[in-house]
Scaffold this motif. Structure first.
Motif, PDB file in Angstrom:
ATOM      1  N   GLY A 296      33.453  22.067  41.818  1.00  0.00           N
ATOM      2  CA  GLY A 296      33.063  20.762  42.181  1.00  0.00           C
ATOM      3  C   GLY A 296      32.355  20.838  43.723  1.00  0.00           C
ATOM      4  N   ARG A 297      32.503  21.744  44.352  1.00  0.00           N
ATOM      5  CA  ARG A 297      31.934  22.246  45.677  1.00  0.00           C
ATOM      6  C   ARG A 297      30.460  22.622  45.565  1.00  0.00           C
ATOM      7  N   TYR A 298      30.379  23.354  44.478  1.00  0.00           N
ATOM      8  CA  TYR A 298      28.885  23.894  44.194  1.00  0.00           C
ATOM      9  C   TYR A 298      28.477  23.260  42.852  1.00  0.00           C
ATOM     10  N   PRO A 299      28.372  22.324  42.513  1.00  0.00           N
ATOM     11  CA  PRO A 299      27.909  21.603  41.463  1.00  0.00           C
ATOM     12  C   PRO A 299      26.497  22.141  41.001  1.00  0.00           C
ATOM     13  N   LEU A 300      26.514  22.656  39.584  1.00  0.00           N
ATOM     14  CA  LEU A 300      25.103  23.318  39.002  1.00  0.00           C
ATOM     15  C   LEU A 300      24.468  24.333  40.296  1.00  0.00           C
ATOM     16  N   ARG A 301      25.356  24.829  41.165  1.00  0.00           N
ATOM     17  CA  ARG A 301      24.865  25.827  42.110  1.00  0.00           C
ATOM     18  C   ARG A 301      25.521  27.068  41.865  1.00  0.00           C
ATOM     19  N   ILE A 302      26.408  27.465  40.602  1.00  0.00           N
ATOM     20  CA  ILE A 302      27.060  28.538  40.123  1.00  0.00           C
ATOM     21  C   ILE A 302      26.459  29.131  38.990  1.00  0.00           C
ATOM     22  N   ILE A 303      25.796  30.352  38.984  1.00  0.00           N
ATOM     23  CA  ILE A 303      25.478  30.920  37.590  1.00  0.00           C
ATOM     24  C   ILE A 303      26.217  32.329  37.190  1.00  0.00           C
ATOM     25  N   ASN A 304      26.215  32.470  35.848  1.00  0.00           N
ATOM     26  CA  ASN A 304      26.753  33.630  35.434  1.00  0.00           C
ATOM     27  C   ASN A 304      26.007  34.276  34.480  1.00  0.00           C
ATOM     28  N   ILE A 305      25.964  35.661  34.224  1.00  0.00           N
ATOM     29  CA  ILE A 305      25.267  36.504  33.285  1.00  0.00           C
ATOM     30  C   ILE A 305      26.292  36.850  32.312  1.00  0.00           C
ATOM     31  N   HIS A 306      25.972  36.716  31.034  1.00  0.00           N
ATOM     32  CA  HIS A 306      27.144  37.065  29.857  1.00  0.00           C
ATOM     33  C   HIS A 306      26.303  37.813  28.975  1.00  0.00           C
TER      34      HIS A 306
ATOM     35  N   LYS B 236      39.293  29.846  50.944  1.00  0.00           N
ATOM     36  CA  LYS B 236      39.097  30.662  52.130  1.00  0.00           C
ATOM     37  C   LYS B 236      37.658  31.472  51.729  1.00  0.00           C
ATOM     38  N   ILE B 237      37.335  31.787  50.473  1.00  0.00           N
ATOM     39  CA  ILE B 237      35.758  32.140  50.178  1.00  0.00           C
ATOM     40  C   ILE B 237      34.857  31.148  50.800  1.00  0.00           C
ATOM     41  N   ILE B 238      35.105  29.894  50.189  1.00  0.00           N
ATOM     42  CA  ILE B 238      34.123  29.038  50.711  1.00  0.00           C
ATOM     43  C   ILE B 238      33.924  28.749  52.189  1.00  0.00           C
ATOM     44  N   GLU B 239      35.254  28.743  52.981  1.00  0.00           N
ATOM     45  CA  GLU B 239      35.005  28.837  54.546  1.00  0.00           C
ATOM     46  C   GLU B 239      33.915  30.001  54.987  1.00  0.00           C
ATOM     47  N   HIS B 240      33.949  30.933  54.236  1.00  0.00           N
ATOM     48  CA  HIS B 240      33.000  31.972  54.677  1.00  0.00           C
ATOM     49  C   HIS B 240      31.413  31.697  54.343  1.00  0.00           C
ATOM     50  N   LEU B 241      31.429  30.931  53.092  1.00  0.00           N
ATOM     51  CA  LEU B 241      29.989  30.779  52.379  1.00  0.00           C
ATOM     52  C   LEU B 241      29.476  29.690  53.316  1.00  0.00           C
ATOM     53  N   ASP B 242      30.059  28.535  53.438  1.00  0.00           N
ATOM     54  CA  ASP B 242      29.673  27.379  54.000  1.00  0.00           C
ATOM     55  C   ASP B 242      28.458  27.581  55.355  1.00  0.00           C
ATOM     56  N   PRO B 243      29.190  28.373  56.266  1.00  0.00           N
ATOM     57  CA  PRO B 243      28.339  28.403  57.678  1.00  0.00           C
ATOM     58  C   PRO B 243      27.146  29.371  57.375  1.00  0.00           C
ATOM     59  N   LEU B 244      27.075  30.119  56.242  1.00  0.00           N
ATOM     60  CA  LEU B 244      25.798  30.901  55.853  1.00  0.00           C
ATOM     61  C   LEU B 244      24.849  30.088  55.099  1.00  0.00           C
ATOM     62  N   GLY B 245      25.024  28.902  54.941  1.00  0.00           N
ATOM     63  CA  GLY B 245      23.954  27.980  53.971  1.00  0.00           C
ATOM     64  C   GLY B 245      23.590  28.500  52.880  1.00  0.00           C
ATOM     65  N   VAL B 246      24.678  29.213  52.054  1.00  0.00           N
ATOM     66  CA  VAL B 246      24.674  29.718  50.731  1.00  0.00           C
ATOM     67  C   VAL B 246      24.283  28.464  49.778  1.00  0.00           C
ATOM     68  N   GLU B 247      23.078  28.599  48.828  1.00  0.00           N
ATOM     69  CA  GLU B 247      22.695  27.549  47.986  1.00  0.00           C
ATOM     70  C   GLU B 247      23.295  27.683  46.638  1.00  0.00           C
ATOM     71  N   LEU B 248      23.262  29.103  46.549  1.00  0.00           N
ATOM     72  CA  LEU B 248      23.398  29.385  45.012  1.00  0.00           C
ATOM     73  C   LEU B 248      24.586  30.558  44.780  1.00  0.00           C
ATOM     74  N   ILE B 249      25.594  30.483  43.992  1.00  0.00           N
ATOM     75  CA  ILE B 249      26.538  31.595  43.872  1.00  0.00           C
ATOM     76  C   ILE B 249      25.992  32.008  42.734  1.00  0.00           C
ATOM     77  N   VAL B 250      25.841  33.581  42.729  1.00  0.00           N
ATOM     78  CA  VAL B 250      25.692  34.294  41.642  1.00  0.00           C
ATOM     79  C   VAL B 250      26.694  35.264  41.104  1.00  0.00           C
ATOM     80  N   LEU B 251      27.343  35.014  39.818  1.00  0.00           N
ATOM     81  CA  LEU B 251      28.459  35.819  39.563  1.00  0.00           C
ATOM     82  C   LEU B 251      27.572  36.996  38.729  1.00  0.00           C
ATOM     83  N   ALA B 252      28.181  38.189  39.286  1.00  0.00           N
ATOM     84  CA  ALA B 252      27.467  39.420  38.758  1.00  0.00           C
ATOM     85  C   ALA B 252      28.672  40.140  38.246  1.00  0.00           C
TER      86      ALA B 252
END
Ligand code: GRF
Length: 202
Positions: free
Chosen positions: A99-109, A71-87
Motif C-alpha cells: 500500500g505504501r509503494y503501489p505498483l512500485r514494487i517488482i519481482n522476478i520469478h 522500519k525498512i520504509i523508515e530507511h527508504l523514504d528519506p532516500l527518495g526510493v521510487e521503485l523497490i526491486v525484489l531480487a
C-alpha cells in the motif's frame, strides 16, 4: 533516472546484473540502498564492493511483518526510493508495504507465471516435464507471485537439459531481462490497466 532499492536474501546475481547494467550505462538507475533480511546474504557483499549503502534487519527482531517493514520504509523514504526491486528476496510482503509503494514494487520469478509459483520455480517446472518454461517480471501484489505481468521470456527445456543446465539458461535470461524492465520503468514506459501491462514507445 530512477532511484531504486534492491531487496535480496541471498546470492545476489540479479543485483549484480543490475549493478553491471548501471555501470555500463545500459540502465539509467541509481541504487540508493540494498536491503537484506539475512546477515550472511552475499548480495550485501556485492553492494559494499560497489560502495552502495546496505541495510540488514532480521525479521525475527520485530513482533510482526508490518513492524519489520515499517522500519525498512523508515530507511527508504528519506532516500527518495521510487521503485523497490525484489531480487531473490525470500519474504512475502505484507499489504502495508504494498500500500505504501503501489505498483512500485517488482519481482522476478524463474518460471512462466502463473505456472510454478513459489520458491522452487525452476525445479518444479523441470520435474513436471514441461517443454517450455521461462522468466517472469511482475508487479508485486498481495498474493504470492500473482501481480500484473510486465515481461516474460520463454526458455525451451531440451531432452539433454539437466536441472543445472536449465538453471544456467534461466539465470542468463533473468540477468538481461530484469535490467531491461527497470530501464523501461526509468523511461516511464510502463502502463498498467488492471492486469494488463503495456510497454509504450519512448
Ligand atoms: C532468481 O532465480 C529469482 O528469479 C528468484 O530468486 C533467484 C535469486 O537469485 N526470485 P539471485 O540471488 O539474484 O542470484
Amino acid at each position: 533516472m530512477v532511484t531504486i532499492a534492491v531487496f535480496a536474501s541471498g546470492y545476489g546475481s540479479n543485483l549484480q546484473a543490475i549493478i553491471d547494467a548501471i555501470e555500463s550505462k545500459q540502465l539509467d538507475a541509481r541504487i540508493a540502498i540494498v536491503f537484506s533480511d539475512k546477515k550472511e546474504a552475499f548480495a550485501l557483499e556485492r553492494a559494499k564492493k560497489h560502495s552502495i549503502p546496505t541495510l540488514y534487519l532480521s525479521a525475527k527482531e520485530f513482533p510482526s511483518r508490518e513492524e519489520h517493514e515499517k522500519k525498512i520504509i523508515e530507511h527508504l523514504d528519506p532516500l527518495g526510493v521510487e521503485l523497490i526491486v525484489l531480487a531473490g528476496y525470500m519474504r512475502i510482503l505484507s499489504p502495508y508495504i504494498i500500500g505504501r509503494y503501489p505498483l512500485r514494487i517488482i519481482n522476478i520469478h524463474p518460471a512462466l507465471l502463473p505456472s510454478f509459483p513459489g520458491t522452487h520455480g525452476i525445479k518444479d517446472a523441470f520435474d513436471y516435464g514441461v517443454k517450455y518454461t521461462g522468466v517472469t517480471v511482475h508487479f508485486v501484489d498481495e498474493g504470492v507471485d500473482t501481480g500484473p505481468i510486465i515481461a516474460q521470456e520463454v526458455v525451451r527445456i531440451d531432452d539433454n537439459d539437466t536441472l543445472e543446465t536449465l538453471e544456467l539458461k534461466i539465470h542468463a535470461i533473468e540477468h538481461r531481462l530484469y535490467p531491461q524492465v527497470i530501464q523501461w520503468y526509468s523511461e516511464n514506459r510502463i502502463r498498467v490497466d488492471g492486469r494488463k501491462v503495456r510497454i509504450v514507445s519512448p
